[in-house]
Scaffold this motif. Structure first.
Motif, PDB file in Angstrom:
ATOM      1  N   GLU A 199      -9.432   6.981  -5.790  1.00 36.24           N
ATOM      2  CA  GLU A 199     -10.255   6.147  -4.901  1.00 36.24           C
ATOM      3  C   GLU A 199      -9.770   4.704  -4.847  1.00 36.24           C
ATOM      4  O   GLU A 199      -9.291   4.157  -5.849  1.00 36.24           O
ATOM      5  N   VAL A 200      -9.901   4.127  -3.669  1.00 39.85           N
ATOM      6  CA  VAL A 200      -9.598   2.708  -3.452  1.00 39.85           C
ATOM      7  C   VAL A 200     -10.853   2.077  -2.861  1.00 39.85           C
ATOM      8  O   VAL A 200     -11.479   2.641  -1.967  1.00 39.85           O
ATOM      9  N   SER A 209       0.844  -1.203   0.000  1.00 39.91           N
ATOM     10  CA  SER A 209       0.000   0.000   0.000  1.00 39.91           C
ATOM     11  C   SER A 209       0.875   1.247   0.000  1.00 39.91           C
ATOM     12  O   SER A 209       0.581   2.223  -0.686  1.00 39.91           O
ATOM     13  N   ILE A 247     -11.472   6.295   0.368  1.00 40.57           N
ATOM     14  CA  ILE A 247     -11.680   4.846   0.505  1.00 40.57           C
ATOM     15  C   ILE A 247     -13.172   4.563   0.521  1.00 40.57           C
ATOM     16  O   ILE A 247     -13.921   5.153   1.309  1.00 40.57           O
ATOM     17  N   TRP A 250      -5.079   0.062   3.386  1.00 41.65           N
ATOM     18  CA  TRP A 250      -5.710   0.975   2.411  1.00 41.65           C
ATOM     19  C   TRP A 250      -6.355   2.152   3.123  1.00 41.65           C
ATOM     20  O   TRP A 250      -6.270   3.293   2.642  1.00 41.65           O
ATOM     21  N   LEU A 251      -6.958   1.889   4.290  1.00 36.86           N
ATOM     22  CA  LEU A 251      -7.540   3.004   5.064  1.00 36.86           C
ATOM     23  C   LEU A 251      -6.458   4.010   5.455  1.00 36.86           C
ATOM     24  O   LEU A 251      -6.716   5.210   5.545  1.00 36.86           O
ATOM     25  N   ARG A 308      -7.727  -4.133   4.951  1.00 34.41           N
ATOM     26  CA  ARG A 308      -8.470  -2.893   5.100  1.00 34.41           C
ATOM     27  C   ARG A 308      -7.541  -1.796   5.623  1.00 34.41           C
ATOM     28  O   ARG A 308      -7.407  -0.744   5.003  1.00 34.41           O
ATOM     29  N   ARG A 340      -5.891   7.313   3.526  1.00 37.77           N
ATOM     30  CA  ARG A 340      -6.735   8.514   3.674  1.00 37.77           C
ATOM     31  C   ARG A 340      -5.890   9.716   4.087  1.00 37.77           C
ATOM     32  O   ARG A 340      -6.216  10.853   3.761  1.00 37.77           O
ATOM     33  N   GLU A 384     -16.188   1.605   0.828  1.00 38.74           N
ATOM     34  CA  GLU A 384     -16.371   0.266   1.413  1.00 38.74           C
ATOM     35  C   GLU A 384     -17.590  -0.425   0.847  1.00 38.74           C
ATOM     36  O   GLU A 384     -18.707   0.063   1.020  1.00 38.74           O
TER      37      GLU A 384
END
Ligand SMILES: Cc1ncc(COP(=O)(O)O)c(C=O)c1O
Length: 402
Positions: free
Chosen positions: A110-111, A98, A135, A125-126, A122, A129, A137
């Motif tokens: 955006e992911v 990441s 992000i 990737w979070l 998670r 931000r 979901e």
């Protein structure tokens, strides 16, 4: 699949408090057969040395590491060993990835992640931000499956990556990664699959699936604690992982930091060879595919027996897809009307029945489904060494709970 296989696992021969062990905690890490244990200790007895040197032992180390890459590539249906990187575990590799991918993203990109994923797919990737990455979901439905309409809502022309699990370590759900790959590639984004819970149970062909990145962990398939990363050819060289200037700057090495665990890597190769012994076929790949299919048939038969037994208990409520779902991992989770998952885990534990209680790091899904406030669920997972007697014993002890 029978007692002969079980005998290859020395830990399963142990007796404690006059009782054998019934190990149903494979989703948290499987037991390890003698063949793998020997490969790890043989490395220390023979070739132990650092890599890339000028004497016989270091050449042997290079051979072990590179031949393991090739073996993992065959296991995953990858283009070759040059696409496989090693790491401490899946989580560490995913954080490295990441951070490497973040260098090619801009604020506003955006992911997409999911509510069904383990935190290890998670949190990395979070964390983006902080760089202005948005992000999104994808929602989890009450039946333990993902909302594919929501993938359509969340994937758009600003999406750069979709990171999702292939199999859920909490409910045994198998996700429809082919549909998501089509949506992902249609907008020019990358697809990353967490195959940690998939790899021990179902065969993988990264080229057929068309994913860009895939991660798994050898300790979930009878090996030691080593994380594995597949990157589509050419992709890793477009990224900037943190690395020393003294290290190799190209794939598959560029994301590997420091000295690798060579002995454990020897064990990774042995764990795949161990599985291969269950298969038939002229090529290594054919044997591996047939082996994993055979393991799956065995596991799913026992999972069905366990599911039926638990489903017949009035106080038990099972979660996740039913057993007749086309593809399912042999992993069952349930709530008991009168006992918390911790109480059940302790009770079973006293009888040497090894299960796990709680959220298993798939914490988001327990929050979304209202299971977190109940203390999470009890999870039981089937592995190659389990036999029908394990299930009978587990159901008998569960009956005693009332
Ligand atoms: C589905 C899934 N993904 C990721 C992980 C994390 O793997 P590791 O322990 O190798 O970091 C786990 C571990 O339990 C898992 O079950």
């Amino acid at each position: 699949m029978n007692q002969k296989i079980r005998k290859q696992f020395p830990s399963l021969a142990r007796i404690s408090n006059d009782q054998p062990f019934t190990f149903l905690d494979g989703p948290a890490g499987t037991q390890v057969p003698n063949y793998v244990i020997d490969a790890i200790s043989d490395y220390y007895k023979t070739s132990n040395s650092n890599a890339h040197g000028h004497f016989a032992l270091t050449h042997e180390t290079d051979e072990i590491v590179e031949s393991t890459r090739a073996k993992v590539a065959t296991f995953l249906g990858a283009e070759g060993g040059h696409t496989i990187s090693f790491g401490q575990n899946m989580t560490t590799l995913n954080f490295a990835l990441s951070s490497a991918i973040s260098g090619s993203l801009q604020a506003g990109d955006e992911v997409v992640i999911t509510q069904l994923d383990h935190e290890s797919n998670r949190a990395p990737w979070l964390a983006l931000r902080a760089n202005g990455i948005i992000i999104r979901e994808v929602k989890l439905k009450t039946d333990g499956t993902l909302d594919y309409k929501d993938f359509e809502n969340k994937i758009n022309e600003r999406t750069r990556l979709v990171a999702m699990g292939w199999a859920a370590n909490i409910f045994g759900t198998i996700n429809d990664v082919v549909s998501v790959r089509k949506m992902t590639h249609a907008v020019g984004a990358w697809l990353l699959l967490d195959a940690v819970h998939y790899a021990p149970h179902l065969s993988i062909d990264v080229q057929a699936i068309g994913c860009d990145f895939l991660l798994c962990s050898a300790y979930k398939f009878y090996g030691p604690h080593v994380g594995l990363l597949y990157c589509k050819p050419g992709l890793l060289d477009r990224l900037q992982p943190y690395r020393l200037r003294t290290a190799y700057q190209h794939a598959p090495y560029s994301i590997e930091t420091g000295t690798l665990n060579h002995a454990a890597i020897a064990g990774v190769k042995a764990s795949i060879e161990f599985m291969e012994t269950f298969g038939k076929g002229k090529t290594e790949r054919a044997r591996l595919v047939s082996a994993v299919n055979k393991i799956h048939q065995h596991e799913i038969g026992l999972a069905q027996q366990l599911y039926d037994g638990l489903a017949a208990m009035k106080k038990v409520k099972l979660y996740g897809p039913p057993m007749d779902t086309t593809e399912r991992a042999p992993t069952l989770s349930f709530l008991h009307k009168k006992k918390s998952s911790t109480e059940i885990g302790k009770y079973l534990g006293k009888h040497n029945i090894c299960t796990w209680s709680g959220h298993f790091y798939a914490i988001k899904s327990t929050e979304v489904l209202g299971l977190a406030e109940k203390g999470g669920v009890t999870r039981m997972g089937i592995s190659v060494y389990n036999v029908a007697a394990d299930i009978d014993r587990t159901l008998e002890i569960m009956q005693q709970l009332g």
